[in-house]
Design a protein around this motif. Structure first.
Motif, PDB file in Angstrom:
ATOM      1  N   LEU A   1       0.818  -1.216   0.000  1.00 31.95           N
ATOM      2  CA  LEU A   1       0.000   0.000   0.000  1.00 31.95           C
ATOM      3  C   LEU A   1       0.847   1.260   0.000  1.00 31.95           C
ATOM      4  CD1 LEU A   1      -2.741  -0.999   2.602  1.00 31.95           C
ATOM      5  CD2 LEU A   1      -2.939  -0.938   0.102  1.00 31.95           C
ATOM      6  N   ILE A   2       2.121   1.150   0.435  1.00 32.14           N
ATOM      7  CA  ILE A   2       2.968   2.328   0.524  1.00 32.14           C
ATOM      8  C   ILE A   2       3.201   2.890  -0.866  1.00 32.14           C
ATOM      9  CG2 ILE A   2       5.267   3.185   1.184  1.00 32.14           C
ATOM     10  CD1 ILE A   2       5.271   1.142   3.421  1.00 32.14           C
ATOM     11  N   GLY A   3       2.993   4.201  -0.968  1.00 29.31           N
ATOM     12  CA  GLY A   3       3.138   4.888  -2.244  1.00 29.31           C
ATOM     13  C   GLY A   3       1.844   4.958  -3.038  1.00 29.31           C
ATOM     14  N   GLN A   4       0.781   4.337  -2.547  1.00 33.28           N
ATOM     15  CA  GLN A   4      -0.487   4.374  -3.278  1.00 33.28           C
ATOM     16  C   GLN A   4      -1.225   5.682  -2.997  1.00 33.28           C
ATOM     17  OE1 GLN A   4      -2.982   0.988  -2.597  1.00 33.28           O
ATOM     18  NE2 GLN A   4      -4.805   1.975  -3.409  1.00 33.28           N
ATOM     19  N   ASP A   5      -1.737   6.319  -4.044  1.00 31.20           N
ATOM     20  CA  ASP A   5      -2.542   7.547  -3.908  1.00 31.20           C
ATOM     21  C   ASP A   5      -4.003   7.141  -3.700  1.00 31.20           C
ATOM     22  OD1 ASP A   5      -3.758   9.980  -3.914  1.00 31.20           O
ATOM     23  OD2 ASP A   5      -2.836  10.685  -5.780  1.00 31.20           O
ATOM     24  N   LEU A   6      -4.545   7.480  -2.536  1.00 32.12           N
ATOM     25  CA  LEU A   6      -5.911   7.048  -2.202  1.00 32.12           C
ATOM     26  C   LEU A   6      -6.960   7.702  -3.077  1.00 32.12           C
ATOM     27  CD1 LEU A   6      -5.705   7.014   1.713  1.00 32.12           C
ATOM     28  CD2 LEU A   6      -5.455   5.105   0.120  1.00 32.12           C
ATOM     29  N   LEU A   7      -6.618   8.830  -3.696  1.00 23.71           N
ATOM     30  CA  LEU A   7      -7.574   9.479  -4.588  1.00 23.71           C
ATOM     31  C   LEU A   7      -7.824   8.661  -5.841  1.00 23.71           C
ATOM     32  CD1 LEU A   7      -6.491  13.235  -4.356  1.00 23.71           C
ATOM     33  CD2 LEU A   7      -8.479  12.130  -3.294  1.00 23.71           C
ATOM     34  N   LEU A   8      -6.920   7.725  -6.121  1.00 23.86           N
ATOM     35  CA  LEU A   8      -7.081   6.888  -7.309  1.00 23.86           C
ATOM     36  C   LEU A   8      -7.905   5.641  -7.025  1.00 23.86           C
ATOM     37  CD1 LEU A   8      -3.424   7.167  -8.708  1.00 23.86           C
ATOM     38  CD2 LEU A   8      -5.452   8.530  -9.307  1.00 23.86           C
ATOM     39  N   SER A   9      -8.244   5.443  -5.711  1.00 20.02           N
ATOM     40  CA  SER A   9      -9.050   4.265  -5.354  1.00 20.02           C
ATOM     41  C   SER A   9     -10.542   4.627  -5.437  1.00 20.02           C
ATOM     42  CB  SER A   9      -8.709   3.817  -3.921  1.00 20.02           C
ATOM     43  OG  SER A   9      -9.601   2.797  -3.511  1.00 20.02           O
ATOM     44  N   GLN A  10     -11.272   3.803  -6.199  1.00 17.84           N
ATOM     45  CA  GLN A  10     -12.711   4.075  -6.386  1.00 17.84           C
ATOM     46  C   GLN A  10     -13.471   3.999  -5.071  1.00 17.84           C
ATOM     47  OE1 GLN A  10     -14.501   1.525  -9.305  1.00 17.84           O
ATOM     48  NE2 GLN A  10     -16.491   2.551  -9.212  1.00 17.84           N
ATOM     49  N   THR A  11     -13.087   3.095  -4.173  1.00 18.31           N
ATOM     50  CA  THR A  11     -13.789   2.907  -2.910  1.00 18.31           C
ATOM     51  C   THR A  11     -13.369   3.923  -1.852  1.00 18.31           C
ATOM     52  OG1 THR A  11     -12.132   1.293  -2.200  1.00 18.31           O
ATOM     53  CG2 THR A  11     -14.112   0.449  -3.325  1.00 18.31           C
ATOM     54  N   GLU A  12     -12.152   4.505  -2.025  1.00 15.75           N
ATOM     55  CA  GLU A  12     -11.634   5.414  -1.012  1.00 15.75           C
ATOM     56  C   GLU A  12     -11.842   6.887  -1.374  1.00 15.75           C
ATOM     57  OE1 GLU A  12     -10.367   4.140   1.673  1.00 15.75           O
ATOM     58  OE2 GLU A  12      -9.986   2.080   1.099  1.00 15.75           O
ATOM     59  N   PHE A  13     -12.098   7.151  -2.646  1.00 17.13           N
ATOM     60  CA  PHE A  13     -12.068   8.517  -3.164  1.00 17.13           C
ATOM     61  C   PHE A  13     -12.983   9.469  -2.380  1.00 17.13           C
ATOM     62  CE2 PHE A  13     -13.959  11.693  -5.979  1.00 17.13           C
ATOM     63  CZ  PHE A  13     -12.843  12.420  -6.356  1.00 17.13           C
ATOM     64  N   LEU A  14     -14.263   9.104  -2.259  1.00 14.12           N
ATOM     65  CA  LEU A  14     -15.241  10.022  -1.674  1.00 14.12           C
ATOM     66  C   LEU A  14     -14.911  10.391  -0.228  1.00 14.12           C
ATOM     67  CD1 LEU A  14     -18.606   8.626  -3.099  1.00 14.12           C
ATOM     68  CD2 LEU A  14     -17.421  10.717  -3.757  1.00 14.12           C
ATOM     69  N   SER A  15     -14.575   9.403   0.590  1.00 18.19           N
ATOM     70  CA  SER A  15     -14.295   9.683   2.001  1.00 18.19           C
ATOM     71  C   SER A  15     -13.014  10.481   2.175  1.00 18.19           C
ATOM     72  CB  SER A  15     -14.217   8.375   2.796  1.00 18.19           C
ATOM     73  OG  SER A  15     -13.169   7.548   2.286  1.00 18.19           O
ATOM     74  N   VAL A  16     -11.998  10.237   1.285  1.00 22.04           N
ATOM     75  CA  VAL A  16     -10.740  10.994   1.364  1.00 22.04           C
ATOM     76  C   VAL A  16     -10.987  12.460   1.019  1.00 22.04           C
ATOM     77  CG1 VAL A  16      -8.444  11.277   0.329  1.00 22.04           C
ATOM     78  CG2 VAL A  16      -9.292   8.995   0.925  1.00 22.04           C
ATOM     79  N   VAL A  17     -11.737  12.702  -0.063  1.00 19.67           N
ATOM     80  CA  VAL A  17     -12.032  14.070  -0.469  1.00 19.67           C
ATOM     81  C   VAL A  17     -12.843  14.789   0.622  1.00 19.67           C
ATOM     82  CG1 VAL A  17     -13.327  15.473  -2.123  1.00 19.67           C
ATOM     83  CG2 VAL A  17     -11.919  13.576  -2.928  1.00 19.67           C
ATOM     84  N   LYS A  18     -13.817  14.083   1.234  1.00 21.51           N
ATOM     85  CA  LYS A  18     -14.631  14.704   2.271  1.00 21.51           C
ATOM     86  C   LYS A  18     -13.785  15.077   3.484  1.00 21.51           C
ATOM     87  CE  LYS A  18     -18.732  13.996   5.139  1.00 21.51           C
ATOM     88  NZ  LYS A  18     -19.826  13.083   5.507  1.00 21.51           N
ATOM     89  N   THR A  19     -12.845  14.194   3.861  1.00 20.21           N
ATOM     90  CA  THR A  19     -11.981  14.490   5.010  1.00 20.21           C
ATOM     91  C   THR A  19     -11.076  15.672   4.718  1.00 20.21           C
ATOM     92  OG1 THR A  19     -11.997  12.138   5.566  1.00 20.21           O
ATOM     93  CG2 THR A  19     -10.315  13.494   6.621  1.00 20.21           C
ATOM     94  N   LYS A  20     -10.538  15.716   3.487  1.00 21.25           N
ATOM     95  CA  LYS A  20      -9.627  16.795   3.098  1.00 21.25           C
ATOM     96  C   LYS A  20     -10.364  18.133   3.057  1.00 21.25           C
ATOM     97  CE  LYS A  20      -6.426  18.168  -0.594  1.00 21.25           C
ATOM     98  NZ  LYS A  20      -5.852  17.802  -1.907  1.00 21.25           N
ATOM     99  N   ASN A  21     -11.573  18.130   2.511  1.00 20.01           N
ATOM    100  CA  ASN A  21     -12.303  19.394   2.354  1.00 20.01           C
ATOM    101  C   ASN A  21     -12.892  19.897   3.668  1.00 20.01           C
ATOM    102  OD1 ASN A  21     -11.733  19.400  -0.375  1.00 20.01           O
ATOM    103  ND2 ASN A  21     -13.666  18.418  -0.969  1.00 20.01           N
ATOM    104  N   THR A  22     -13.446  18.986   4.475  1.00 22.35           N
ATOM    105  CA  THR A  22     -14.109  19.409   5.718  1.00 22.35           C
ATOM    106  C   THR A  22     -13.135  19.561   6.874  1.00 22.35           C
ATOM    107  OG1 THR A  22     -14.585  17.119   6.373  1.00 22.35           O
ATOM    108  CG2 THR A  22     -16.245  18.258   5.048  1.00 22.35           C
ATOM    109  N   ARG A  23     -11.936  18.921   6.712  1.00 25.90           N
ATOM    110  CA  ARG A  23     -10.932  18.936   7.770  1.00 25.90           C
ATOM    111  C   ARG A  23     -11.500  18.384   9.076  1.00 25.90           C
ATOM    112  NH1 ARG A  23      -7.689  24.697   6.869  1.00 25.90           N
ATOM    113  NH2 ARG A  23      -7.297  24.394   4.633  1.00 25.90           N
ATOM    114  N   ARG A  24     -12.405  17.406   8.937  1.00 28.36           N
ATOM    115  CA  ARG A  24     -12.999  16.739  10.094  1.00 28.36           C
ATOM    116  C   ARG A  24     -12.837  15.242   9.932  1.00 28.36           C
ATOM    117  NH1 ARG A  24     -16.296  19.984  13.194  1.00 28.36           N
ATOM    118  NH2 ARG A  24     -16.835  22.013  12.305  1.00 28.36           N
TER     119      ARG A  24
END
Length: 572
Positions: free
Chosen positions: A131-154
């Motif tokens: 998993l090291i070096g993997q960009d989570l934004l490229l994961s279909q299952t991880e994308f939405l939650s990663v973006v929400k955490t980054k934008n809301t900072r919560r």
């Protein structure tokens, strides 16, 4: 006639349709009441059961949240260490993580640190080095939650499904921020904590709850706002669940709970109420049917008895009317007797004077016939006849006044008609007709009234009231011809006339005062009293004059009677 509502009810119940309808309707009403009570009892039991389950599952949810928060606090310890030692090697981080997460029954399954959105560290490292070096934004299952955490900072907590094994996992993403002047400034990475989902369900008690309840733990999707099941063993769709919130940071989860087999009353008491209602309805039906049959048998007897009572009441009313009329005639007779006695003196004097004048006239005629009349004879005749004629005129005038007073009082007592009269003059006329009785009783009557007071009212009623009050004082208030005083005073207040009658006689016993206005009550029946006088006085005041009467007395302290009435008009 006896127009009692009870008779109408009895007649209505005698109708053949009602005889059948009343028991049936009463029984149906009782069944309906107990059925409603049963339904209400069931609803109350279900509401109580739901509240009990709500309280029980609230405890489980609190434990569920506590398990997650406790685990996240431990994971944040790694983040603090990483921020305090940014130059730490992977081995140093692994050693620290090993100490932090190696406890038995620990819920943490995996921990990730990222730089930006790229994974830079994974614990445990054995199976996750890829998993090291993997960009989570490229994961279909991880994308939405990663973006929400980054934008809301919560912190964002999601549930993800392992594509390889098909098992579910809980992922908590904590944003890592740079700070300036103690305030967060820029997003620099993520702390991703993957929890052991099955162990979390077991430790919190949710898994044990599935033995008794159907559970459905879900959240809403990021885009479509549709339900996303997180935990739903057994039944996929619940019929009538209760919903409980599961507050996790800024995430909104909902737990639906329903007992296996649906909601049931814990006591089943509601089942007995319809049976009890049916039993009571049968008893009521039998009782009312029997009662109505008995009523039908008694109705004829009641009708006959009612008719007899009505006839008796009519007879009593006629007898009472006759007695009242007799009492009025007796009162009028007293007036006639008093007037006759009062007329004896002036009429006797008038007859004597007329005889004297006849004799004087005859003597003068004899002198003239015998040519013996002298000037002296003529002067004597003129002198004696002049005095006699003046006395005759006075006595005849007195007789005319008495007759006039009698006519006024007698006609008014017999005919209760409205009239305009001077209250002082009219009262004086009444007292004139009573004067023989008053004088014989050795009494003195004082009248206090404005001589100019004129009213429009019922003179006959006032005459009857005054006559009866005076006669009652004469008959009951004084003994052995003792001297006494009666005071009659009229006062005018607020358009009303107050008649205040006082005597200083024997008074009335306290035990008798409450009965004096009752018909046929008298303490002097041996002297011919009927007991109707004051009863008629009370009726005259209340029904004819529309007034009020009050009597006060103490034994040996006289009697006071206050009468207040409003005439149609008052003038001076």
């Amino acid at each position: 006639m006896l127009n009692l509502p009870l008779n109408k009810i009895r007649q209505s119940l005698a109708h053949p349709i009602l005889k059948k309808a009343v028991p049936i309707l009463s029984s149906l009403l009782i069944i309906g009441i107990f059925s409603y009570a049963s339904w209400f009892s069931y609803q109350y039991d279900i509401a109580s059961e739901k509240q009990r389950v709500r309280d029980e599952m609230s405890t489980t949810i609190s434990n569920f949240i506590y398990q997650i928060n406790q685990t996240m606090d431990k994971a944040r310890g790694l983040l603090v260490y990483y921020q305090l030692h940014p130059d730490s090697t992977v081995d140093e981080l692994n050693k620290f993580s090993e100490k932090l997460f190696s406890q038995q029954n620990d819920l943490i399954k995996e921990v990730q640190l990222t730089e930006g959105t790229t994974v830079s560290y994974v614990y445990p490292p054995k199976l996750n080095d890829s998993l090291i070096g993997q960009d989570l934004l490229l994961s279909q299952t991880e994308f939405l939650s990663v973006v929400k955490t980054k934008n809301t900072r919560r912190t964002v907590i999601t549930v993800s499904t392992d594509m390889a094994t098909g098992s579910q996992k809980i992922i908590s993403r904590v944003p890592i921020m740079s700070y300036e002047n103690g305030l967060p400034k820029n997003f620099i990475g993520l702390l991703n904590v993957i929890l052991d989902y099955d162990r979390l369900l077991g430790n919190s008690g949710l898994l044990q709850s599935t033995k008794n309840y159907n559970l459905n733990l879900y959240t809403l999707s990021e885009l479509k706002q549709t339900k996303v099941r997180l935990f739903s063993p057994g039944v996929s769709r619940l019929v009538d669940p209760i919903s409980l919130p599961v507050p996790l940071e800024d995430n909104y989860w909902i737990l639906e709970v329903e007992p296996i087999g649906g909601w049931r009353s814990p006591t089943n008491q509601y089942l007995y109420l319809p049976i009890l209602g049916l039993f009571i309805a049968i008893l009521v039906f039998v009782y009312l049917s029997s009662l109505l049959k008995s009523h039908a048998r008694l109705n004829h007897q009641v009708t006959l008895r009612t008719k007899e009572l009505e006839e008796s009441l009519v007879s009593l009313n006629q007898a009472q009317e006759q007695l009242i009329q007799s009492e009025k005639l007796a009162s009028l007779g007293e007036l006639v007797s008093g007037v006759a006695h009062e007329l004896n003196t002036p009429l006797g004097v008038s007859i004597t004077l007329s005889s004297f004048l006849i004799e004087q006239h005859q003597t003068l005629k004899e002198h003239m016939d015998s040519n013996k009349m002298t000037k002296k004879h003529l002067l004597d005749y003129l002198s004696s006849t002049n005095d006699s004629l003046m006395m005759l005129e006075n006595n005849l005038s007195r007789t005319a006044d008495i007759v006039t007073s009698f006519k006024t009082v007698a006609s008014n007592q017999d005919n209760l008609e409205i009239g305009t009269f001077n209250l002082y003059a009219y009262t004086t006329d009444v007292l004139v007709t009573l004067q023989p009785k008053i004088r014989t009783a050795n009494l003195e009557v004082n009248l206090e009234c404005d001589p100019t007071l004129e009213i429009v009212s019922y003179p006959g009623a006032i005459s009857y009231i005054l006559s009866n009050l005076v006669m009652n004082s004469i008959l009951h208030g004084y003994e052995n011809n003792q001297r006494g005083t009666i005071t009659i005073r009229y006062d005018q207040t607020d358009g009303a006339i107050q008649l205040h009658y006082v005597d200083d006689g024997q008074g009335i016993k306290e035990s008798v005062i409450e009965k004096v206005f009752n018909p046929f009550y008298t303490t002097n029946r041996s002297k011919g009293c009927t007991g109707l006088g004051l009863h008629i006085v009370h009726n005259m005041v209340s029904q004819v004059l529309n007034g009020q009467i009050a009597l006060q007395s103490k034994e040996k302290q006289g009697v006071e009677v206050d009468i207040v009435f409003k005439p149609l008009s008052i003038t001076h």
